[in-house]
Design a protein around this motif. Sequence first.
Motif, PDB file in Angstrom:
ATOM      1  N   HIS A 111      26.229 -46.597 -47.914  1.00 17.48           N
ATOM      2  CA  HIS A 111      24.794 -46.589 -47.616  1.00 17.48           C
ATOM      3  C   HIS A 111      24.024 -45.575 -48.454  1.00 17.48           C
ATOM      4  O   HIS A 111      24.517 -44.476 -48.740  1.00 17.48           O
ATOM      5  N   GLY A 112      22.793 -45.957 -48.787  1.00 17.03           N
ATOM      6  CA  GLY A 112      21.804 -45.030 -49.337  1.00 17.03           C
ATOM      7  C   GLY A 112      20.571 -45.084 -48.460  1.00 17.03           C
ATOM      8  O   GLY A 112      20.245 -46.138 -47.905  1.00 17.03           O
ATOM      9  N   ASP A 113      19.848 -43.971 -48.322  1.00 20.78           N
ATOM     10  CA  ASP A 113      18.695 -43.884 -47.423  1.00 20.78           C
ATOM     11  C   ASP A 113      17.729 -42.851 -47.982  1.00 20.78           C
ATOM     12  O   ASP A 113      18.137 -41.717 -48.276  1.00 20.78           O
ATOM     13  N   SER A 114      16.471 -43.248 -48.138  1.00 16.33           N
ATOM     14  CA  SER A 114      15.485 -42.337 -48.714  1.00 16.33           C
ATOM     15  C   SER A 114      14.099 -42.753 -48.260  1.00 16.33           C
ATOM     16  O   SER A 114      13.880 -43.908 -47.874  1.00 16.33           O
ATOM     17  N   ALA A 115      13.163 -41.808 -48.296  1.00 18.16           N
ATOM     18  CA  ALA A 115      11.792 -42.106 -47.883  1.00 18.16           C
ATOM     19  C   ALA A 115      10.801 -41.308 -48.724  1.00 18.16           C
ATOM     20  O   ALA A 115      11.105 -40.196 -49.178  1.00 18.16           O
ATOM     21  N   VAL A 116       9.616 -41.893 -48.906  1.00 17.37           N
ATOM     22  CA  VAL A 116       8.517 -41.219 -49.602  1.00 17.37           C
ATOM     23  C   VAL A 116       7.226 -41.500 -48.847  1.00 17.37           C
ATOM     24  O   VAL A 116       7.117 -42.500 -48.132  1.00 17.37           O
ATOM     25  N   PRO A 211      12.526 -34.306 -43.489  1.00 14.98           N
ATOM     26  CA  PRO A 211      11.459 -33.719 -42.676  1.00 14.98           C
ATOM     27  C   PRO A 211      10.291 -34.677 -42.473  1.00 14.98           C
ATOM     28  O   PRO A 211       9.942 -35.456 -43.353  1.00 14.98           O
ATOM     29  N   MET A 212       9.729 -34.616 -41.279  1.00 13.16           N
ATOM     30  CA  MET A 212       8.461 -35.259 -40.956  1.00 13.16           C
ATOM     31  C   MET A 212       7.505 -34.151 -40.548  1.00 13.16           C
ATOM     32  O   MET A 212       7.879 -33.280 -39.742  1.00 13.16           O
ATOM     33  N   GLY A 234      -3.439 -38.596 -33.007  1.00 10.81           N
ATOM     34  CA  GLY A 234      -3.993 -39.543 -33.979  1.00 10.81           C
ATOM     35  C   GLY A 234      -4.131 -39.005 -35.386  1.00 10.81           C
ATOM     36  O   GLY A 234      -4.659 -39.702 -36.268  1.00 10.81           O
ATOM     37  N   LYS A 235      -3.641 -37.789 -35.650  1.00 13.48           N
ATOM     38  CA  LYS A 235      -3.728 -37.233 -37.001  1.00 13.48           C
ATOM     39  C   LYS A 235      -2.561 -37.722 -37.853  1.00 13.48           C
ATOM     40  O   LYS A 235      -1.526 -38.119 -37.343  1.00 13.48           O
ATOM     41  N   GLN A 236      -2.748 -37.651 -39.162  1.00 10.87           N
ATOM     42  CA  GLN A 236      -1.790 -38.231 -40.091  1.00 10.87           C
ATOM     43  C   GLN A 236      -0.488 -37.431 -40.154  1.00 10.87           C
ATOM     44  O   GLN A 236      -0.436 -36.258 -39.807  1.00 10.87           O
ATOM     45  N   SER A 237       0.540 -38.139 -40.639  1.00  9.97           N
ATOM     46  CA  SER A 237       1.868 -37.553 -40.779  1.00  9.97           C
ATOM     47  C   SER A 237       2.430 -37.923 -42.148  1.00  9.97           C
ATOM     48  O   SER A 237       2.004 -38.908 -42.761  1.00  9.97           O
ATOM     49  N   ALA A 238       3.393 -37.132 -42.622  1.00  7.18           N
ATOM     50  CA  ALA A 238       4.087 -37.424 -43.877  1.00  7.18           C
ATOM     51  C   ALA A 238       5.592 -37.331 -43.642  1.00  7.18           C
ATOM     52  O   ALA A 238       6.057 -36.623 -42.745  1.00  7.18           O
ATOM     53  N   HIS A 239       6.351 -38.044 -44.471  1.00  9.76           N
ATOM     54  CA  HIS A 239       7.808 -38.149 -44.296  1.00  9.76           C
ATOM     55  C   HIS A 239       8.444 -38.296 -45.677  1.00  9.76           C
ATOM     56  O   HIS A 239       8.068 -39.174 -46.457  1.00  9.76           O
TER      57      HIS A 239
END
Length: 269
Positions: A111-116, A211-212, A234-239
């Motif tokens: 498996h590979g797993d990544s997020a932007v 991290p989120m 309701g404020k924005q999030s990043a991941h």
Amino acid sequence: MFKRNRHGIQIKSAEQLEKMRAAGLVVGRTLDLLKRSVEPGMTPLDLDVIAEKAITDEGAIPSFKGYQGFPATICASVNEEVVHGIPTNARKLREGDVISIDCGAILDGWHGDSAVTVPIGEVDPKLTELMRITEEAMWRGIGALTVGRHLSDIGYEVERYVKSQGRYGIPQEYGGHGIGTEMHMDPWIANHGKPGRGPALEEGMCLAIEPMVNLGTDRTRVLPDDWTVVTVDGKQSAHFEHSVAVTHNGPWVLTALDGGKERLAQLGF
């Protein structure tokens, strides 16, 4: 044959790490394509279609699709959605939005797993800063993946950096994980905590560091679809996320196209 240490954490051989790297590159290339493709007017489902074709064209399998009933190839989380957003045609991406894209693939059983997190056109400077902080926090966590350090050092480095940048929320119930012959394996990795605790990091461990960070509170809730996690204010999030191997030479970022060389060099590796 899969080796595990006394804590039950899977330890990969050099040959197995190469297979993890191949799976990681499928994910890295897919996310690179999605970053270049996203634009105002698209829907998250449009991106899902692109991702599924990119993964299957490489002979890999989308690891999210069907996982515990999840219906899509990517998780697509827009603005206040933190993680696990289901891509649909229900909303179009607009100038000023941010979208977090989480992607996984299986190649040859690994498996590979990544997020932007990606801005849609011009975004508010506070969102640009949120994304910068979250990505940098990921890299600070990755920098802790050296032989002899401890599992809790990862979350400690993530939290320490985020807190140094101002008042942001780090959701306590979500974090990283081991990865290998399964997408989610032991150990679970908090994005907060004290250093020097938990198992010592060993060569051959592979961990997904993710991290989120929220613009406001750390509190979240799950929508009625039983998947999408949103901020309660309701404020924005990043991941941001990368799959990383612990080696005797330091971290090897399996889902980064350059193996993490550029960013790790900035951290002194």
